[in-house]
Motif scaffolding. Structure first.
Motif, mmCIF file in Angstrom:
data_model
loop_
_atom_site.group_PDB
_atom_site.id
_atom_site.type_symbol
_atom_site.label_atom_id
_atom_site.label_comp_id
_atom_site.label_asym_id
_atom_site.label_seq_id
_atom_site.Cartn_x
_atom_site.Cartn_y
_atom_site.Cartn_z
ATOM 1 N N SER A 19 -6.514 4.203 14.218
ATOM 2 C CA SER A 19 -6.234 5.161 13.148
ATOM 3 C C SER A 19 -7.541 5.804 12.671
ATOM 4 O O SER A 19 -8.629 5.397 13.062
ATOM 5 N N GLY A 24 -4.033 6.557 7.782
ATOM 6 C CA GLY A 24 -3.387 5.916 8.919
ATOM 7 C C GLY A 24 -3.004 6.866 10.045
ATOM 8 O O GLY A 24 -2.329 6.460 10.985
ATOM 9 N N VAL A 37 -1.935 14.569 11.015
ATOM 10 C CA VAL A 37 -2.555 14.917 9.730
ATOM 11 C C VAL A 37 -1.686 14.428 8.583
ATOM 12 O O VAL A 37 -0.474 14.237 8.729
ATOM 13 N N ALA A 51 -11.226 2.894 3.389
ATOM 14 C CA ALA A 51 -12.021 2.733 4.612
ATOM 15 C C ALA A 51 -11.316 1.867 5.649
ATOM 16 O O ALA A 51 -10.732 0.829 5.328
ATOM 17 N N ASN A 52 -11.401 2.298 6.883
ATOM 18 C CA ASN A 52 -10.870 1.568 8.028
ATOM 19 C C ASN A 52 -11.849 0.436 8.367
ATOM 20 O O ASN A 52 -12.996 0.682 8.738
ATOM 21 N N PRO A 277 -18.839 0.268 -2.652
ATOM 22 C CA PRO A 277 -19.873 -0.110 -1.672
ATOM 23 C C PRO A 277 -19.408 -1.263 -0.771
ATOM 24 O O PRO A 277 -18.407 -1.924 -1.071
ATOM 25 N N PHE A 278 -20.160 -1.491 0.305
ATOM 26 C CA PHE A 278 -19.855 -2.575 1.227
ATOM 27 C C PHE A 278 -20.986 -3.580 1.228
ATOM 28 O O PHE A 278 -22.158 -3.232 1.368
ATOM 29 N N THR B 58 -16.391 -4.558 -4.364
ATOM 30 C CA THR B 58 -16.933 -4.145 -3.063
ATOM 31 C C THR B 58 -15.923 -4.473 -1.964
ATOM 32 O O THR B 58 -14.935 -5.177 -2.207
ATOM 33 N N ASN B 59 -16.202 -3.957 -0.767
ATOM 34 C CA ASN B 59 -15.427 -4.298 0.443
ATOM 35 C C ASN B 59 -13.932 -4.024 0.326
ATOM 36 O O ASN B 59 -13.113 -4.871 0.647
ATOM 37 N N ILE B 60 -13.587 -2.844 -0.160
ATOM 38 C CA ILE B 60 -12.181 -2.452 -0.204
ATOM 39 C C ILE B 60 -11.869 -1.715 1.098
ATOM 40 O O ILE B 60 -12.398 -0.622 1.339
ATOM 41 N N THR B 61 -11.075 -2.320 1.924
ATOM 42 C CA THR B 61 -10.793 -1.704 3.223
ATOM 43 C C THR B 61 -9.308 -1.794 3.545
ATOM 44 O O THR B 61 -8.550 -2.468 2.855
ATOM 45 N N ARG B 62 -8.912 -1.120 4.619
ATOM 46 C CA ARG B 62 -7.555 -1.262 5.141
ATOM 47 C C ARG B 62 -7.646 -1.668 6.599
ATOM 48 O O ARG B 62 -8.656 -1.460 7.271
ATOM 49 N N ARG B 63 -6.547 -2.256 7.106
ATOM 50 C CA ARG B 63 -6.497 -2.618 8.517
ATOM 51 C C ARG B 63 -6.394 -1.359 9.366
ATOM 52 O O ARG B 63 -5.853 -0.348 8.917
ATOM 53 N N ASP B 64 -6.858 -1.450 10.592
ATOM 54 C CA ASP B 64 -6.802 -0.302 11.500
ATOM 55 C C ASP B 64 -5.391 -0.194 12.078
ATOM 56 O O ASP B 64 -5.138 -0.605 13.203
ATOM 57 N N GLU B 65 -4.498 0.334 11.296
ATOM 58 C CA GLU B 65 -3.107 0.476 11.746
ATOM 59 C C GLU B 65 -2.641 1.915 11.580
ATOM 60 O O GLU B 65 -2.958 2.570 10.603
ATOM 61 N N GLU B 66 -1.857 2.351 12.574
ATOM 62 C CA GLU B 66 -1.357 3.712 12.544
ATOM 63 C C GLU B 66 -0.182 3.836 11.577
ATOM 64 O O GLU B 66 0.685 2.971 11.546
ATOM 65 N N GLN B 67 -0.185 4.927 10.809
ATOM 66 C CA GLN B 67 0.929 5.221 9.909
ATOM 67 C C GLN B 67 1.496 6.589 10.299
ATOM 68 O O GLN B 67 0.788 7.392 10.895
ATOM 69 N N SER B 69 2.397 10.426 10.359
ATOM 70 C CA SER B 69 1.723 11.611 9.836
ATOM 71 C C SER B 69 2.776 12.611 9.363
ATOM 72 O O SER B 69 3.972 12.400 9.549
#
Lengths: 474, 94
Positions: A19, A24, A37, A51-52, A277-278, B58-67, B69
């Motif tokens: 993604s 996503g 899109v 963030a991914n 931040p990370f 800190t470190n707010i992320t999401r998994r790499d997954e398709e949603q 469009s």
């Protein structure tokens, strides 16, 4: 006066994620325009980026592969500009706190190993693609928001060829690490070139000229082959170069000026308020370090050292990693790894190509290749017969020893049997026999060929030669 | 920080054109804003670590997954002009 070029490269690489960076939508090339899109990557008001995590991991993994430091604090910033490739009017990037800093790439160049230092590899988002028509321009946002990593080199490159080799080495590393497919055709790698010239031996940098948006490594090489002499020409005539941006015209084979420093962009970077931040933890970093792979150059050097492979064979196994892994699986315990490499590269690879199959389709066990080489090395079969055995084992999967036994292909090293065949060959070919006696050494090869033919390829060729010579000289 | 602002330059960066009257109004307003910043500078921040965010997260992320469009039609719904699935904009000349 002699001049030298000082070159630094900024290489943009699309990361291999499912993604996009902040939403996503699929990270996928080639879909109909504006079908991958959503409100986030279209930059509609009121949306928030998230963030991914995989993109952050791949950036840090790149840092590890390029021997960088991984700071314990990284953040994103807004780079502000107006252009229809970015609907938000800013690109999210990492400005002063990137995910990785300070590394290097080692690569083969000019018969030795060269090193180019890496300033940083940071994470940002790709932008939309523009198409230009007669009166309007069109915008496709499928590419907008694709995770994009920028690898910035120090100005350690001194020639067009060195730039070319550096880029190839960087690409090989990123493909190896699974960071990016680096498919040039799909625009996954793009490059900005910074180049200046200065009198050889001096340390002050000349006016920096940037060539933007190169999409092929050979293009970079060609542009530098044009641009370096152009700058030297200007400077040696007493002219002055000013900091500017140029465009490479691949058709005309020239670079042309786009804008000078007076019109330089003022991007007004500031921290992206929508992203936190990370701060990578030990655990998170350890997890990524498990994905670090052996680098292509290290692999080549190891294959050459551990298995005494010639450089081209080792390089073949670097570029074709599965084939290299297959080879190593066999060679680790084999007596003659060099011969095994030969069979794998010259015969197995050719057969796979011909039959359009892959290693996964092979009917014989890897150990069969080692067995085949043993049969040759022990004198049981000749190299020529081995080809036949290999062809059989490739199509049926039968073990080479069994094929030799079943078809009676074992090499005849029994002196008595070969003596009889030699007598037969000499009797049937009095002309060549007389030629040899008259001093024409090449005639022996003809007779040897006849003996091999009579034996259906099974006679030990060295032995046949010896016996023939003895008989003819008698 | 200088309290002098090159207003024309800032306006150019923001791609807005200002009348002379607007320039004088905005100019004095911006000067006031910079005045507040000067005031903030008086606060003693020795020992306070600079931060880009007010929240200690800190470190707010999401998994790499398709949603899913948007469809192309939905995506282009607000476009003033479109053709062949693309947003159309005035011709870009670099």
């Amino acid at each position: 006066m002699e001049y030298e070029a000082v070159i630094g490269l900024e290489t943009h690489v699309q990361l291999k994620t499912r993604s996009k960076m902040w939403c996503g939508c699929a990270n996928q090339f080639g879909a109909p325009p504006n079908t991958h899109v959503c409100p986030v990557c279209l930059g509609l008001p009121g949306v928030l980026p998230v963030a991914n995590e995989e993109a952050l991991r791949l950036t840090v993994l790149t840092g590890m592969l390029l021997h960088c430091d991984i700071p314990r604090y990284a953040k994103f910033d807004r780079k502000n500009y107006f252009y229809p490739d970015v609907a938000k009017n800013y690109q999210i990037t990492q400005y002063d706190k990137p995910s990785t800093i300070g590394g290097y790439v080692d690569f083969e160049f000019n018969g030795g190993i060269s090193r180019v230092r890496i300033t940083r590899a940071h994470l940002e988002e790709d932008v939309a693609k523009n198409f230009h028509f007669e009166r309007t321009s069109g915008v496709d946002f499928n590419r907008a928001g694709v995770p994009l990593m920028e690898v910035v080199s120090e100005p350690d490159i001194t020639s067009a060829d060195m730039a070319y080799e550096y880029l190839n080495a960087l690409k090989d590393i990123l493909v190896y690490g699974g960071v990016s497919d680096c498919d040039m055709e799909k625009g996954m790698v793009r490059c900005d070139v910074n180049v200046s010239v200065r009198p050889k031996g001096t340390t002050e940098l000349g006016a920096k000229i940037e060539i933007k948006n190169m999409n092929s490594f050979s293009g970079v090489r060609k542009a530098l082959e044009y641009e370096i002499p152009r700058q030297i020409e200007v400077v040696s005539r007493g002219g002055k170069l000013i900091q500017s941006t140029r465009r490479w015209d691949d058709v005309a084979g020239i670079t042309e000026e786009m804008r000078t420093k007076e019109y330089a962009h003022d991007y007004r970077y500031f921290p992206e308020p929508d992203l936190m931040p990370f701060t990578p933890t030990d655990e998170w970093l350890a997890d990524i370090s498990r994905r670090v792979v052996e680098l292509p150059l290290a692999r080549k050097q190891r294959l050459m050292q551990d298995y005494q492979l010639p450089a081209p064979d080792a390089q073949t196994f670097v570029w074709d990693k599965p084939l290299g892994n297959y080879f190593e699986g066999i060679a680790k315990t084999a007596k003659n790894p060099k011969a095994i490499a030969n069979w794998v590269i010259n015969n197995l690879r050719a057969k796979l190509g011909e039959s359009q199959t892959t290693l996964a389709d092979l009917k014989f066990a890897p150990a069969a290749v080692a067995e085949l080489v043993e049969l040759i090395d022990s004198g049981k079969i000749s190299g020529k017969i081995a080809q036949e055995v290999f062809s059989d084992m490739f199509s049926t999967g039968e073990a080479p020893g069994k094929i030799v036994e079943r078809k009676g292909l074992a090499q005849v090293s029994d002196t008595g049997a070969i003596e009889a065949l030699c007598d037969q060959a000499i009797a049937a070919n009095p002309g060549p026999a007389a030629d040899f006696r008259a001093g024409k050494a090449a005639a022996l090869n003809f007779l040897k060929g006849q003996v091999m033919k009579l034996s259906k390829g099974k006679a030990n060729p060295a032995l046949a030669g010896e016996i023939l010579e003895r008989k003819l000289k008698a | 920080m200088s309290s002098e602002i090159d207003l024309r330059y800032v306006a150019q960066l923001a791609r807005i054109s200002l009348s002379e009257e607007e320039e004088s109004v905005l100019g004095s307003q911006l000067k006031d804003i910079l005045g507040y910043i000067e005031k903030l500078k008086e606060v003693d921040v020795a020992g306070v670590e600079p931060t880009a965010h007010a929240f200690p997260q800190t470190n707010i992320t999401r998994r790499d997954e398709e949603q899913p469009s948007l469809s192309n039609a939905e995506a282009l719904k607000n476009a003033p002009a479109d053709a062949n699935g693309l947003f159309l904009v005035p011709k870009i000349v670099e």
